[in-house]
Write a protein that holds these residues in place. Structure first.
Motif, PDB file in Angstrom:
ATOM      1  N   ASP A 499       0.573  -1.230  -0.140  1.00  0.00           N
ATOM      2  CA  ASP A 499      -0.022   0.107   0.049  1.00  0.00           C
ATOM      3  C   ASP A 499       1.047   1.336   0.239  1.00  0.00           C
ATOM      4  O   ASP A 499       0.894   2.056   0.915  1.00  0.00           O
ATOM      5  CB  ASP A 499      -0.817  -0.078   1.253  1.00  0.00           C
ATOM      6  CG  ASP A 499      -1.918   1.135   1.174  1.00  0.00           C
ATOM      7  OD1 ASP A 499      -1.961   1.884   0.305  1.00  0.00           O
ATOM      8  OD2 ASP A 499      -2.461   1.443   2.255  1.00  0.00           O
ATOM      9  N   PRO A 500       1.516   1.456  -1.059  1.00  0.00           N
ATOM     10  CA  PRO A 500       2.405   2.568  -1.079  1.00  0.00           C
ATOM     11  C   PRO A 500       1.563   3.964  -0.646  1.00  0.00           C
ATOM     12  O   PRO A 500       2.091   4.930  -0.098  1.00  0.00           O
ATOM     13  CB  PRO A 500       2.726   2.804  -2.623  1.00  0.00           C
ATOM     14  CG  PRO A 500       2.865   1.465  -3.184  1.00  0.00           C
ATOM     15  CD  PRO A 500       1.565   0.742  -2.509  1.00  0.00           C
ATOM     16  N   GLU A 501       0.263   4.284  -1.283  1.00  0.00           N
ATOM     17  CA  GLU A 501      -0.505   5.165  -1.126  1.00  0.00           C
ATOM     18  C   GLU A 501      -0.751   5.421   0.502  1.00  0.00           C
ATOM     19  O   GLU A 501      -0.425   6.688   1.254  1.00  0.00           O
ATOM     20  CB  GLU A 501      -1.715   5.401  -1.722  1.00  0.00           C
ATOM     21  CG  GLU A 501      -2.557   6.515  -1.467  1.00  0.00           C
ATOM     22  CD  GLU A 501      -4.177   6.571  -2.320  1.00  0.00           C
ATOM     23  OE1 GLU A 501      -4.760   7.560  -2.140  1.00  0.00           O
ATOM     24  OE2 GLU A 501      -4.202   5.771  -2.971  1.00  0.00           O
ATOM     25  N   GLY A 502      -0.919   4.554   1.219  1.00  0.00           N
ATOM     26  CA  GLY A 502      -1.355   4.630   2.677  1.00  0.00           C
ATOM     27  C   GLY A 502      -0.151   4.667   3.314  1.00  0.00           C
ATOM     28  O   GLY A 502       0.067   5.318   4.497  1.00  0.00           O
ATOM     29  N   THR A 503       1.314   4.337   3.026  1.00  0.00           N
ATOM     30  CA  THR A 503       2.593   4.757   3.313  1.00  0.00           C
ATOM     31  C   THR A 503       2.700   6.303   3.451  1.00  0.00           C
ATOM     32  O   THR A 503       3.127   6.544   4.647  1.00  0.00           O
ATOM     33  CB  THR A 503       3.483   3.920   2.715  1.00  0.00           C
ATOM     34  OG1 THR A 503       3.506   2.376   2.607  1.00  0.00           O
ATOM     35  CG2 THR A 503       5.045   4.270   3.124  1.00  0.00           C
ATOM     36  N   ARG A 504       2.089   6.715   2.234  1.00  0.00           N
ATOM     37  CA  ARG A 504       2.314   8.258   2.371  1.00  0.00           C
ATOM     38  C   ARG A 504       1.768   8.816   3.239  1.00  0.00           C
ATOM     39  O   ARG A 504       2.025  10.063   3.790  1.00  0.00           O
ATOM     40  CB  ARG A 504       2.200   8.679   0.941  1.00  0.00           C
ATOM     41  CG  ARG A 504       3.594   8.307  -0.035  1.00  0.00           C
ATOM     42  CD  ARG A 504       3.196   8.765  -1.367  1.00  0.00           C
ATOM     43  NE  ARG A 504       2.387   8.343  -2.282  1.00  0.00           N
ATOM     44  CZ  ARG A 504       2.332   7.385  -2.926  1.00  0.00           C
ATOM     45  NH1 ARG A 504       3.790   6.765  -3.104  1.00  0.00           N
ATOM     46  NH2 ARG A 504       1.543   6.906  -3.868  1.00  0.00           N
ATOM     47  N   ALA A 505       0.460   8.490   3.423  1.00  0.00           N
ATOM     48  CA  ALA A 505      -0.668   8.878   4.314  1.00  0.00           C
ATOM     49  C   ALA A 505      -0.096   8.864   5.760  1.00  0.00           C
ATOM     50  O   ALA A 505      -0.390   9.836   6.617  1.00  0.00           O
ATOM     51  CB  ALA A 505      -1.594   8.502   4.055  1.00  0.00           C
ATOM     52  N   LEU A 506       0.579   7.792   6.270  1.00  0.00           N
ATOM     53  CA  LEU A 506       0.910   7.390   7.529  1.00  0.00           C
ATOM     54  C   LEU A 506       2.460   7.747   8.018  1.00  0.00           C
ATOM     55  O   LEU A 506       2.616   8.106   9.266  1.00  0.00           O
ATOM     56  CB  LEU A 506       0.580   6.094   7.854  1.00  0.00           C
ATOM     57  CG  LEU A 506      -0.656   5.685   7.800  1.00  0.00           C
ATOM     58  CD1 LEU A 506      -1.127   3.912   7.826  1.00  0.00           C
ATOM     59  CD2 LEU A 506      -1.748   6.124   8.880  1.00  0.00           C
ATOM     60  N   VAL A 507       3.385   7.536   7.100  1.00  0.00           N
ATOM     61  CA  VAL A 507       4.563   7.980   7.475  1.00  0.00           C
ATOM     62  C   VAL A 507       5.094   9.491   7.418  1.00  0.00           C
ATOM     63  O   VAL A 507       4.930  10.054   6.480  1.00  0.00           O
ATOM     64  CB  VAL A 507       5.701   7.173   6.712  1.00  0.00           C
ATOM     65  CG1 VAL A 507       7.088   7.419   7.158  1.00  0.00           C
ATOM     66  CG2 VAL A 507       5.419   5.723   6.915  1.00  0.00           C
ATOM     67  N   ASN A 508       5.694   9.823   8.763  1.00  0.00           N
ATOM     68  CA  ASN A 508       6.033  11.382   8.837  1.00  0.00           C
ATOM     69  C   ASN A 508       7.345  11.320   9.498  1.00  0.00           C
ATOM     70  O   ASN A 508       7.437  11.466  10.844  1.00  0.00           O
ATOM     71  CB  ASN A 508       5.023  12.051   9.431  1.00  0.00           C
ATOM     72  CG  ASN A 508       5.210  13.618   9.657  1.00  0.00           C
ATOM     73  OD1 ASN A 508       5.981  14.065   8.773  1.00  0.00           O
ATOM     74  ND2 ASN A 508       4.874  14.228  10.707  1.00  0.00           N
ATOM     75  N   PRO A 509       8.275  10.942   8.814  1.00  0.00           N
ATOM     76  CA  PRO A 509       9.640  11.016   9.443  1.00  0.00           C
ATOM     77  C   PRO A 509      10.140  12.116  10.233  1.00  0.00           C
ATOM     78  O   PRO A 509       9.604  13.441   9.956  1.00  0.00           O
ATOM     79  CB  PRO A 509      10.678  10.490   8.159  1.00  0.00           C
ATOM     80  CG  PRO A 509       9.727  10.112   6.926  1.00  0.00           C
ATOM     81  CD  PRO A 509       8.428  11.109   7.342  1.00  0.00           C
ATOM     82  N   SER A 510      10.810  12.013  10.954  1.00  0.00           N
ATOM     83  CA  SER A 510      11.473  13.093  11.696  1.00  0.00           C
ATOM     84  C   SER A 510      12.379  13.694  11.042  1.00  0.00           C
ATOM     85  O   SER A 510      13.124  13.123  10.103  1.00  0.00           O
ATOM     86  CB  SER A 510      12.214  12.625  13.080  1.00  0.00           C
ATOM     87  OG  SER A 510      13.263  11.616  12.861  1.00  0.00           O
ATOM     88  N   PRO A 511      12.821  14.937  11.542  1.00  0.00           N
ATOM     89  CA  PRO A 511      13.750  15.610  10.762  1.00  0.00           C
ATOM     90  C   PRO A 511      15.453  14.984  10.880  1.00  0.00           C
ATOM     91  O   PRO A 511      16.250  15.258   9.924  1.00  0.00           O
ATOM     92  CB  PRO A 511      14.228  17.218  11.551  1.00  0.00           C
ATOM     93  CG  PRO A 511      12.740  17.138  11.830  1.00  0.00           C
ATOM     94  CD  PRO A 511      12.212  15.815  12.450  1.00  0.00           C
ATOM     95  N   GLU A 512      15.581  14.292  12.035  1.00  0.00           N
ATOM     96  CA  GLU A 512      17.028  13.609  12.104  1.00  0.00           C
ATOM     97  C   GLU A 512      16.916  12.446  11.241  1.00  0.00           C
ATOM     98  O   GLU A 512      18.122  12.300  10.444  1.00  0.00           O
ATOM     99  CB  GLU A 512      16.886  12.841  13.410  1.00  0.00           C
ATOM    100  CG  GLU A 512      18.132  12.069  13.818  1.00  0.00           C
ATOM    101  CD  GLU A 512      18.022  11.583  15.374  1.00  0.00           C
ATOM    102  OE1 GLU A 512      19.324  11.184  15.802  1.00  0.00           O
ATOM    103  OE2 GLU A 512      16.941  11.415  15.806  1.00  0.00           O
ATOM    104  N   TRP A 513      15.748  11.737  10.715  1.00  0.00           N
ATOM    105  CA  TRP A 513      15.870  10.681   9.780  1.00  0.00           C
ATOM    106  C   TRP A 513      16.133  11.199   8.359  1.00  0.00           C
ATOM    107  O   TRP A 513      16.827  10.799   7.625  1.00  0.00           O
ATOM    108  CB  TRP A 513      14.386   9.918   9.775  1.00  0.00           C
ATOM    109  CG  TRP A 513      14.274   8.771   8.801  1.00  0.00           C
ATOM    110  CD1 TRP A 513      14.826   7.494   8.923  1.00  0.00           C
ATOM    111  CD2 TRP A 513      13.990   9.045   7.334  1.00  0.00           C
ATOM    112  NE1 TRP A 513      14.716   6.842   7.875  1.00  0.00           N
ATOM    113  CE2 TRP A 513      13.973   7.643   6.891  1.00  0.00           C
ATOM    114  CE3 TRP A 513      13.210   9.798   6.591  1.00  0.00           C
ATOM    115  CZ2 TRP A 513      13.560   7.349   5.602  1.00  0.00           C
ATOM    116  CZ3 TRP A 513      12.954   9.729   5.356  1.00  0.00           C
ATOM    117  CH2 TRP A 513      13.020   8.455   4.722  1.00  0.00           C
ATOM    118  N   GLU A 514      15.538  12.491   8.151  1.00  0.00           N
ATOM    119  CA  GLU A 514      15.790  13.040   6.833  1.00  0.00           C
ATOM    120  C   GLU A 514      16.941  13.556   6.372  1.00  0.00           C
ATOM    121  O   GLU A 514      17.374  13.725   5.507  1.00  0.00           O
ATOM    122  CB  GLU A 514      14.584  14.338   6.843  1.00  0.00           C
ATOM    123  CG  GLU A 514      13.258  13.752   6.769  1.00  0.00           C
ATOM    124  CD  GLU A 514      12.326  14.970   6.645  1.00  0.00           C
ATOM    125  OE1 GLU A 514      12.592  16.063   7.108  1.00  0.00           O
ATOM    126  OE2 GLU A 514      11.086  14.961   6.407  1.00  0.00           O
TER     127      GLU A 514
END
Length: 528
Positions: A499-514
């Motif tokens: 579910d790529p679309e669901g992934t985009r809706a749910l994942v909000n990475p931290s600035p540290e990860w980015e």
């Protein structure tokens, strides 16, 4: 053992006023842990070499948690020895990750980028309802060969097996490992040049071993009280080796496999593949004395490494009051009641749902080369992690390079993966990240079982054939690979993307990860 903030130390002192090493509590709270990843000169088997370890020890310090806690693991990359990889990344083997937290999962180029030298990253790992025996290790290349591996135990205050044992603590963790006198970088180059996997010098138990012609390093000693019942948590932390374990004169009652509770099952010996864990109860019901815990192993021809002596992989089970001496000559684990994996049953049976998608994984090696294929495709890790590609819009299999071996599924898919019978000498321990699977067919039997199969996260593929089934009920990419890391590095890897679309809706990475990927990509190759 861990470096904690003053506030955290105060909290732990309140929880455990007599033990700062056993980081456990009955509270559903945060467990802060600091792991300094450093190069240390160590000699687990008497041969001194530079290593990559956590907090100065091989294996690394035990992470001892309680159900419901959230691990907050700060990894400080202090590596300086350029003869080995200078970047790193931690994987928490067997721990489930929900989509929202998937960016903390630690698989380089699947869910994250590595941590460069001099940098730090803090992994937040909510344990939820999980309990059992797990471990952590470097997931970068074959780096954990150099020593970066350790146990992760999640205790259950309401353990359904609690009535079966009296002792379950740090002293009953048994960590099996293969040890190498050379470091991972030249060994990997040797593998790439010849297609022949290097053979380990030593097998270690709790970080101690012996090799042919080496010093007689004292074997580890586990002291037991007559009449007491011990829950041993046995972890195969090897990069390649298969260990067969047994306690001389004592049966083992298996009560868990890969963190999942099983019906009690009595055996005399267990064959353990890389990445697998078994919890067993052993009763100290023999005469007071010394007994071997034996863990001989196989992993390539010992003719390729004269240091190797698989019979020296041992520990001493010493009854209180016994003389401080070795038990005597090596005795191979008793195989009269060896574990047949297909005979294990879950403590709580959950029938396997019907599959909505079917895959067949044919594993093939290119003769004379360090090159493995799944269905003709060699997995090659992308420069951009799969998760990042999804967050940037990748949605179907054509958005990924063929060598990323990424399979895309709609939400809620039930995926069945069949590994056909094979005459390959190696039984490949395939491991699924972020979840476990039903073992519909084990290599140990020709029978299939969908009514009450065990669930685990690492399974042997090959021999008579293997079938597993899992539910993709969490959006995101999940790595599925051989836990013989030489094979993974050579191509035995795949990604299950739900579910790529669901992934985009749910994942909000931290600035540290980015910040990880830009920092890693800016490093010169010798620091990656």
């Amino acid at each position: 053992m861990f470096q904690l903030s003053l506030a955290s130390v105060a909290l732990l002192a309140l929880l455990h006023p007599t033990s700062g090493a056993t980081l456990k509590s009955k509270r559903a709270d945060v467990l802060p842990i600091t792991l300094d990843i450093t190069n240390e000169n160590l000699a687990p088997d008497g041969f001194t070499r530079s290593t990559i370890v956590a907090n100065g020890t091989y294996p690394g310090p035990p992470i001892l948690a309680t159900k419901g806690q959230t691990l907050v693991v700060t990894a400080n990359n202090k590596l300086t020895d350029g003869s080995m990889r200078l970047s790193t990344s931690l994987d928490f083997d067997g721990i489930f990750f929900d989509t929202e937290n998937l960016y903390n999962e630690g698989s380089p180029f699947v869910t994250t980028c590595p941590i460069g030298p001099g940098d730090s990253y803090t992994y937040e790992v909510p344990l939820g309802e999980q309990t059992g025996t797990y471990w952590y290790h470097s997931q970068l290349s074959v780096q954990y060969l150099d020593g970066l591996r350790g146990p992760l135990i999640v205790y259950d205050p309401e353990d359904p097996h609690a009535a079966l044992y009296d002792v379950d603590d740090e002293s009953t963790i048994l960590q099996l490992g293969d040890w190498w006198h050379n470091s991972s970088v030249p060994l990997l180059q040797q593998f790439n040049n010849t297609g022949i996997i290097p053979v380990s010098d030593t097998g270690t138990i709790n970080g101690v071993g012996r090799f042919n012609g080496g010093p007689e390093v004292p074997f580890p000693v586990i002291t037991v009280e007559p009449g007491k019942r011990y829950r041993f948590r046995i972890i195969n932390q090897s990069v390649r080796n298969v260990f067969t374990v047994g306690f001389d004169g004592h049966d083992m009652t298996i009560i868990a496999a890969d963190g999942e509770s099983t019906e009690p099952h009595v055996v005399s010996s267990i064959e353990m593949l890389a990445g697998q864990r078994y919890d067993v109860v052993v009763t100290a019901d023999q005469e007071v004395g010394n007994y071997w815990f034996n863990a001989p192993y196989v992993g390539g021809s010992p003719a390729r490494n004269p240091n190797q002596n698989a019979t020296l992989s041992r520990a001493i089970i010493r009854y209180a009051g016994a003389a401080e001496e070795e038990p005597g000559a090596f005795t191979a684990p008793d195989d009269t009641a060896a574990l047949v994996e297909a005979e294990l049953r879950p403590l709580v049976a959950i029938p396997a749902p019907e599959p909505t998608a079917n895959l067949s994984f044919v594993l093939e090696v290119v003769s004379g080369q360090a090159l493995w294929h799944i269905n003709g495709v060699q997995y090659i890790a992308p420069k951009t992690p799969t998760l990042l590609s999804v967050l940037e819009g990748a949605s179907d299999e054509t958005d990924f390079d063929e060598n990323e071996n990424t399979f895309v599924f709609p939400p809620g898919s039930v995926v069945q993966v069949e590994f056909p019978p094979s005459d390959d000498d190696d039984e490949h321990p395939f491991h699924l990240h972020g979840m476990n699977f039903w073992v519909i067919k084990s290599t140990s039997s020709n029978e299939t079982n969908t009514e009450n199969p065990i669930r685990r996260d690492t399974i042997g593929a090959g021999a008579t054939g293997t079938i597993v089934r899992f539910v993709l009920d969490k959006p995101g990419p999940f790595f599925f690979h051989c836990h013989i890391f030489w094979h993974m590095q050579a191509g035995l890897g795949s990604v299950m993307l739900n579910d790529p679309e669901g992934t985009r809706a749910l994942v909000n990475p931290s600035p540290e990860w980015e910040a990880l990927c830009p920092a890693y990509n800016a490093l010169p190759p010798e620091q990656q």
